[in-house]
Design an enzyme around this catalytic site. Structure first.
Site, PDB file in Angstrom:
ATOM      1  N   LEU A   5       9.174  30.419  27.919  1.00 48.70           N
ATOM      2  CA  LEU A   5       7.770  29.945  27.615  1.00 48.70           C
ATOM      3  C   LEU A   5       7.371  29.735  29.086  1.00 48.70           C
ATOM      4  CD1 LEU A   5       7.987  27.612  24.602  1.00 48.70           C
ATOM      5  CD2 LEU A   5       7.154  30.000  24.506  1.00 48.70           C
TER       6      LEU A   5
ATOM      7  N   GLY B 261       1.138  30.240  30.274  1.00 46.76           N
ATOM      8  CA  GLY B 261       0.264  30.475  29.570  1.00 46.76           C
ATOM      9  C   GLY B 261       0.382  30.425  27.878  1.00 46.76           C
ATOM     10  N   HIS B 262       1.666  30.365  27.487  1.00 51.74           N
ATOM     11  CA  HIS B 262       2.089  29.977  26.200  1.00 51.74           C
ATOM     12  C   HIS B 262       1.583  28.567  25.730  1.00 51.74           C
ATOM     13  CE1 HIS B 262       5.539  32.933  27.057  1.00 51.74           C
ATOM     14  NE2 HIS B 262       4.849  33.600  25.973  1.00 51.74           N
TER      15      HIS B 262
ATOM     16  N   LYS C 191      -3.924  38.499  28.441  1.00 54.87           N
ATOM     17  CA  LYS C 191      -3.227  39.247  29.454  1.00 54.87           C
ATOM     18  C   LYS C 191      -2.800  40.615  28.647  1.00 54.87           C
ATOM     19  CE  LYS C 191       0.721  38.735  30.533  1.00 54.87           C
ATOM     20  NZ  LYS C 191       1.472  40.047  30.533  1.00 54.87           N
ATOM     21  N   ASP C 192      -2.627  40.285  27.394  1.00 54.39           N
ATOM     22  CA  ASP C 192      -1.956  41.414  26.552  1.00 54.39           C
ATOM     23  C   ASP C 192      -2.998  41.847  25.798  1.00 54.39           C
ATOM     24  OD1 ASP C 192       0.832  41.423  27.412  1.00 54.39           O
ATOM     25  OD2 ASP C 192       0.814  39.409  26.373  1.00 54.39           O
TER      26      ASP C 192
ATOM     27  N   GLN D  93      -2.843  44.461  22.952  1.00 54.17           N
ATOM     28  CA  GLN D  93      -2.146  43.587  21.803  1.00 54.17           C
ATOM     29  C   GLN D  93      -3.094  42.909  21.057  1.00 54.17           C
ATOM     30  OE1 GLN D  93       1.991  41.716  21.795  1.00 54.17           O
ATOM     31  NE2 GLN D  93       0.600  40.094  22.421  1.00 54.17           N
TER      32      GLN D  93
ATOM     33  N   SER E 187       3.267  35.563  33.667  1.00 55.39           N
ATOM     34  CA  SER E 187       4.138  36.404  32.675  1.00 55.39           C
ATOM     35  C   SER E 187       5.664  36.045  32.671  1.00 55.39           C
ATOM     36  CB  SER E 187       3.914  37.877  33.206  1.00 55.39           C
ATOM     37  OG  SER E 187       5.031  38.842  32.661  1.00 55.39           O
TER      38      SER E 187
HETATM   39  O1  PAF Z   1       3.155  38.748  23.237  1.00 59.79           O
HETATM   40  C1  PAF Z   1       4.461  38.801  22.762  1.00 59.79           C
HETATM   41  O2  PAF Z   1       4.990  37.987  23.500  1.00 59.79           O
HETATM   42  C2  PAF Z   1       4.826  39.688  21.742  1.00 59.79           C
HETATM   43  O3  PAF Z   1       4.300  40.984  21.890  1.00 59.79           O
HETATM   44  C3  PAF Z   1       4.682  39.002  20.225  1.00 59.79           C
HETATM   45  C4  PAF Z   1       3.058  38.878  19.924  1.00 59.79           C
HETATM   46  C5  PAF Z   1       5.128  37.682  20.237  1.00 59.79           C
HETATM   47  C6  PAF Z   1       5.287  39.711  19.188  1.00 59.79           C
HETATM   48  O4  PAF Z   1       6.521  39.976  19.313  1.00 59.79           O
END
Ligand code: PAF
Length: 308
Positions: free
Chosen positions: A55, A58-59, A172-173, A176, A208
């Site tokens: 972590l 960002g998280h 950032k993703d 996704q 990241s």
């Molecule tokens: O962004 C991430 O860390 C991963 O792609 C996720 C969303 C946890 C899925 O494994």
């Protein structure tokens, strides 16, 4: 199919953490389901923050926002083998369960969901969630053709197990986040997809997990990524509407950093990922680069009013 047992956060460490004080650690699907059932029965709202652990700020920003909106926050820690291609960094992906547990305890996460790979993908598991090519076979999907199948599969499983009211992702993703929105809508998963701004180092580099792999020289070059994106943002704000010219300017800026190898630079419609002939609407400017063995992505989204 069998997914290697080594893929999880470290089942032994997770089990050990169950016995120490701090954020509640859940490793089984059954306990996760029962916990959420109890919360929901008692009228609590639930947020899910899916992560692969290791972590960073960002998280933590996602967790803090989730805390503000929902009564209960689940953080999943699972290094998902399905989303790594052959030769990618699945084996070396940073794993530090103790540190993550400490951070989540400090953030007062209500549950840390850390299933072992064989719990999430037991013997015989043979289903994949495939979001259409338009969102997945472009940008990162070009060099990682199965990546979003892995992401969509695990995100669907995590949502169906934790039944959140809201699920949190970082911008950032970006690709996704579109994949997550699509599958939540198409599969009627009944939660709101929340996307929060990218958290950056003071020099602009997007936080990241993979930044830890950068050598000193690569780390010095890395802020060039955001500088190139800010250049694109500025160009859009003063009237650049030609995608080729914009991409060329970004390419030129990135080339100032000899350590940076460009994988792609793209300017696309931020909702559909379609190419644009004229840069208007919500424009996504996205890049993927390599610095040595490290692949980094970043993006900006700029709102360009039609006719401006
Ligand atoms: O962004 C991430 O860390 C991963 O792609 C996720 C969303 C946890 C899925 O494994």
């Amino acid at each position: 199919m069998t997914v290697e047992a080594t893929s999880h956060q470290s089942g032994a460490e997770a089990s050990k953490a169950r016995r120490v004080r701090g954020a509640k650690v859940i490793t089984t699907l059954k306990e996760m389901r029962l916990t959420v059932e109890r919360w929901r029965r008692n009228g609590k709202t639930v947020a899910l923050v899916p992560t692969m652990g290791a972590l960073h700020e960002g998280h933590l920003s996602l967790i803090r926002e989730a805390r503000k909106s929902c009564d209960r926050v689940i953080v999943s820690l699972f290094v998902n083998p399905l989303q790594f291609g052959a030769g990618e960094d699945f084996g070396e992906y940073p794993r530090d369960f103790k540190r993550d547990h400490r951070l989540l305890t400090a953030e007062k996460a209500d549950a840390l969901f850390a299933p072992a790979a064989e719990e999430l993908y037991p013997e015989g598991f043979d289903t994949r969630v495939v979001v259409g090519d338009r969102l997945t076979q472009t940008l990162c999907g070009l060099s990682r053709p199965t990546h979003f199948i892995g992401v969509a599969t695990v995100v669907t499983k995590l949502i169906s197990l934790t039944r959140p009211h809201q699920v949190y992702f970082g911008q950032k993703d970006f690709q996704q986040t579109l994949v997550a929105r699509r599958l939540v809508a198409d599969l009627n998963l009944g939660c709101e997809v929340m996307v929060l701004p990218t958290v950056r180092e003071t020099d602009g580099l997007a936080k990241s997990t993979r930044n830890v792999y950068l050598s000193q020289e690569e780390r010095l070059a890395a802020p060039g990524i955001y500088q190139a994106l800010k250049l694109a943002e500025g160009m859009l704000q003063v009237g650049e509407r030609n995608p080729q010219d914009l991409i060329e300017a970004v390419r030129k800026r990135l080339r100032n950093e000899t350590a940076i190898e460009i994988e792609y630079i793209a300017a696309k419609n931020a909702e559909t990922l379609e190419d644009l002939n004229i840069l208007t609407g919500n424009v996504l400017v996205a890049v993927a680069v390599r610095l040595g063995r490290v692949r980094l992505i970043d993006n900006v989204v700029v709102s360009v009013p039609a006719g401006s």
